[in-house]
Write a protein that holds these residues in place. Structure first.
Motif, PDB file in Angstrom:
ATOM      1  N   ARG A  40       0.837  -1.205   0.000  1.00 25.04           N
ATOM      2  CA  ARG A  40       0.000   0.000   0.000  1.00 25.04           C
ATOM      3  C   ARG A  40       0.870   1.252   0.000  1.00 25.04           C
ATOM      4  N   ASN A  41       1.962   1.240   0.790  1.00 26.76           N
ATOM      5  CA  ASN A  41       2.860   2.394   0.834  1.00 26.76           C
ATOM      6  C   ASN A  41       3.535   2.613  -0.507  1.00 26.76           C
ATOM      7  N   GLN A  42       3.892   1.509  -1.174  1.00 25.44           N
ATOM      8  CA  GLN A  42       4.522   1.641  -2.491  1.00 25.44           C
ATOM      9  C   GLN A  42       3.557   2.242  -3.512  1.00 25.44           C
ATOM     10  N   VAL A  43       2.307   1.799  -3.443  1.00 21.91           N
ATOM     11  CA  VAL A  43       1.301   2.361  -4.351  1.00 21.91           C
ATOM     12  C   VAL A  43       1.110   3.839  -4.062  1.00 21.91           C
ATOM     13  N   GLU A  44       1.059   4.206  -2.765  1.00 21.06           N
ATOM     14  CA  GLU A  44       0.889   5.611  -2.400  1.00 21.06           C
ATOM     15  C   GLU A  44       2.072   6.452  -2.866  1.00 21.06           C
ATOM     16  N   ALA A  45       3.299   5.873  -2.770  1.00 19.32           N
ATOM     17  CA  ALA A  45       4.479   6.602  -3.232  1.00 19.32           C
ATOM     18  C   ALA A  45       4.422   6.820  -4.738  1.00 19.32           C
ATOM     19  N   ALA A  46       3.979   5.803  -5.478  1.00 21.16           N
ATOM     20  CA  ALA A  46       3.851   5.956  -6.928  1.00 21.16           C
ATOM     21  C   ALA A  46       2.805   7.006  -7.273  1.00 21.16           C
ATOM     22  N   ASP A  47       1.697   7.006  -6.537  1.00 21.70           N
ATOM     23  CA  ASP A  47       0.667   8.017  -6.768  1.00 21.70           C
ATOM     24  C   ASP A  47       1.199   9.408  -6.494  1.00 21.70           C
ATOM     25  N   LEU A  48       2.044   9.527  -5.430  1.00 15.81           N
ATOM     26  CA  LEU A  48       2.606  10.834  -5.087  1.00 15.81           C
ATOM     27  C   LEU A  48       3.526  11.345  -6.192  1.00 15.81           C
ATOM     28  N   ASP A  49       4.332  10.434  -6.751  1.00 20.56           N
ATOM     29  CA  ASP A  49       5.226  10.841  -7.849  1.00 20.56           C
ATOM     30  C   ASP A  49       4.426  11.324  -9.053  1.00 20.56           C
ATOM     31  N   GLU A  50       3.351  10.607  -9.349  1.00 21.92           N
ATOM     32  CA  GLU A  50       2.515  11.038 -10.474  1.00 21.92           C
ATOM     33  C   GLU A  50       1.866  12.379 -10.186  1.00 21.92           C
ATOM     34  N   ALA A  51       1.459  12.576  -8.941  1.00 26.88           N
ATOM     35  CA  ALA A  51       0.818  13.853  -8.579  1.00 26.88           C
ATOM     36  C   ALA A  51       1.805  15.011  -8.688  1.00 26.88           C
ATOM     37  N   ARG A  52       3.045  14.771  -8.270  1.00 28.25           N
ATOM     38  CA  ARG A  52       4.051  15.828  -8.368  1.00 28.25           C
ATOM     39  C   ARG A  52       4.300  16.199  -9.823  1.00 28.25           C
ATOM     40  N   ALA A  53       4.270  15.218 -10.684  1.00 27.63           N
ATOM     41  CA  ALA A  53       4.474  15.503 -12.101  1.00 27.63           C
ATOM     42  C   ALA A  53       3.334  16.318 -12.682  1.00 27.63           C
ATOM     43  N   GLU A  54       2.199  16.248 -12.036  1.00 27.20           N
ATOM     44  CA  GLU A  54       1.029  16.955 -12.540  1.00 27.20           C
ATOM     45  C   GLU A  54       0.820  18.311 -11.872  1.00 27.20           C
ATOM     46  N   VAL A  55       1.744  18.678 -10.941  1.00 22.42           N
ATOM     47  CA  VAL A  55       1.593  19.973 -10.244  1.00 22.42           C
ATOM     48  C   VAL A  55       1.660  21.131 -11.231  1.00 22.42           C
ATOM     49  N   GLU A  56       2.545  21.042 -12.235  1.00 22.37           N
ATOM     50  CA  GLU A  56       2.672  22.082 -13.242  1.00 22.37           C
ATOM     51  C   GLU A  56       2.212  21.510 -14.571  1.00 22.37           C
ATOM     52  N   PRO A  57       0.938  21.637 -14.847  1.00 26.47           N
ATOM     53  CA  PRO A  57       0.412  21.061 -16.096  1.00 26.47           C
ATOM     54  C   PRO A  57       1.109  21.662 -17.313  1.00 26.47           C
ATOM     55  N   GLY A  58       1.462  20.860 -18.257  1.00 27.86           N
ATOM     56  CA  GLY A  58       2.052  21.340 -19.495  1.00 27.86           C
ATOM     57  C   GLY A  58       3.525  21.620 -19.415  1.00 27.86           C
ATOM     58  N   GLN A  59       4.155  21.427 -18.221  1.00 27.45           N
ATOM     59  CA  GLN A  59       5.564  21.769 -18.071  1.00 27.45           C
ATOM     60  C   GLN A  59       6.431  20.919 -19.004  1.00 27.45           C
ATOM     61  N   ASP A  60       6.117  19.627 -19.050  1.00 32.28           N
ATOM     62  CA  ASP A  60       6.932  18.741 -19.874  1.00 32.28           C
ATOM     63  C   ASP A  60       6.825  19.102 -21.348  1.00 32.28           C
ATOM     64  N   ILE A  61       5.632  19.363 -21.835  1.00 33.60           N
ATOM     65  CA  ILE A  61       5.459  19.685 -23.257  1.00 33.60           C
ATOM     66  C   ILE A  61       6.027  21.060 -23.582  1.00 33.60           C
ATOM     67  N   ALA A  62       6.006  21.976 -22.574  1.00 36.12           N
ATOM     68  CA  ALA A  62       6.571  23.307 -22.798  1.00 36.12           C
ATOM     69  C   ALA A  62       8.071  23.209 -23.016  1.00 36.12           C
ATOM     70  N   GLU A  63       8.729  22.403 -22.208  1.00 37.53           N
ATOM     71  CA  GLU A  63      10.164  22.239 -22.376  1.00 37.53           C
ATOM     72  C   GLU A  63      10.474  21.578 -23.722  1.00 37.53           C
ATOM     73  N   LYS A  64       9.659  20.626 -24.111  1.00 38.15           N
ATOM     74  CA  LYS A  64       9.877  19.944 -25.372  1.00 38.15           C
ATOM     75  C   LYS A  64       9.737  20.920 -26.541  1.00 38.15           C
ATOM     76  N   LEU A  65       8.714  21.802 -26.499  1.00 38.81           N
ATOM     77  CA  LEU A  65       8.520  22.810 -27.551  1.00 38.81           C
ATOM     78  C   LEU A  65       9.687  23.783 -27.596  1.00 38.81           C
ATOM     79  N   ALA A  66      10.210  24.157 -26.396  1.00 39.80           N
ATOM     80  CA  ALA A  66      11.329  25.101 -26.347  1.00 39.80           C
ATOM     81  C   ALA A  66      12.562  24.491 -26.981  1.00 39.80           C
ATOM     82  N   ARG A  67      12.782  23.198 -26.720  1.00 41.99           N
ATOM     83  CA  ARG A  67      13.948  22.551 -27.298  1.00 41.99           C
ATOM     84  C   ARG A  67      13.869  22.496 -28.811  1.00 41.99           C
ATOM     85  N   GLU A  68      12.682  22.419 -29.322  1.00 39.17           N
ATOM     86  CA  GLU A  68      12.508  22.383 -30.771  1.00 39.17           C
ATOM     87  C   GLU A  68      12.512  23.780 -31.408  1.00 39.17           C
TER      88      GLU A  68
END
Length: 228
Positions: A172-200
């Motif tokens: 259960r703790n491992q699942v919660e940790a995985a959920d937390l990592d996914e949530a952190r990645a979603e704190v700044e929506p579009g951040q990943d795609i913004a960096e990808k567009l900038a690189r291009e």
């Protein structure tokens, strides 16, 4: 009433003795097997001693019989030579030796009876000892299974439940940790795609790039007077 108390006390003591015996039955059996094994070895030693004694008597008989034959031959020769006195002396010795032959025969008869009894005893004891030791191994295995079952019904099962609960909690703790990592990645929506567009090359970079820094340093270098 006092008589009843005495009966109850004896009954309690007898029950306690039986319970103690039951709890340590395998240990008691081990000791009894050791003692019966010692008794069997003593019986085998007694049989070996009887056999050795019988063989010694057989050799003694052969020696005495050979001496009798020799004396008879000599006594006959003495009689032929007119020495009846020597022949009579030899006859006395031969009579004693023949008495010894009879005693040896009686001893061997007793040895034979004892050897027969000991052979039967040792054969029966050997068979029963083997059965005991075979049964002991089976009883030990059965006792191990019984104790495993008894312990599994109590503390061991509780330990298993605790281990299962710990494993479930860890998962259960491992699942919660995985959920937390996914949530952190979603704190700044579009951040990943913004960096990808900038690189291009689409839009300003979201973080400084080494190439831009190097270009800025080159510009500064060209603006400085020579030898400054």
């Amino acid at each position: 009433m006092f008589k009843l108390f005495r009966i109850l006390a004896r009954g309690t003591a007898a029950q306690a003795e039986e319970d103690l015996f039951d709890r340590h039955a395998l240990l008691v059996l081990d000791q009894q097997i050791r003692e019966t094994r010692v008794s069997l070895e003593r019986s085998k030693l007694a049989l070996a001693t009887a056999l050795a004694g019988d063989r010694a008597e057989a050799r003694r008989r052969e020696e005495v019989a050979a001496r009798i034959d020799d004396l008879e031959t000599r006594a006959v020769a003495a009689l032929s030579g007119g020495r009846e006195d020597l022949a009579a002396e030899a006859a006395d010795t031969i009579a004693d030796l023949e008495g010894e032959i009879a005693a040896i025969a009686a001893a061997r008869l007793r040895f034979g009876t004892e050897i027969g009894r000991l052979r039967h005893l040792v054969a029966d004891a050997t068979r029963r000892q083997a059965d005991l030791e075979r049964g002991r191994r089976i009883a030990a295995a059965a006792e191990a299974v019984r104790r495993l079952g008894a312990s599994a019904a109590g503390s061991d099962r509780a330990t298993l439940r605790e281990a299962e609960a710990t494993l479930q909690r860890l998962r259960r703790n491992q699942v919660e940790a995985a959920d937390l990592d996914e949530a952190r990645a979603e704190v700044e929506p579009g951040q990943d795609i913004a960096e990808k567009l900038a690189r291009e090359g689409f839009g300003a970079a979201s973080r400084p790039r080494a190439g831009d820094v190097l270009e800025r340093l080159r510009q500064k270098a060209t603006m400085q007077p020579a030898g400054a």
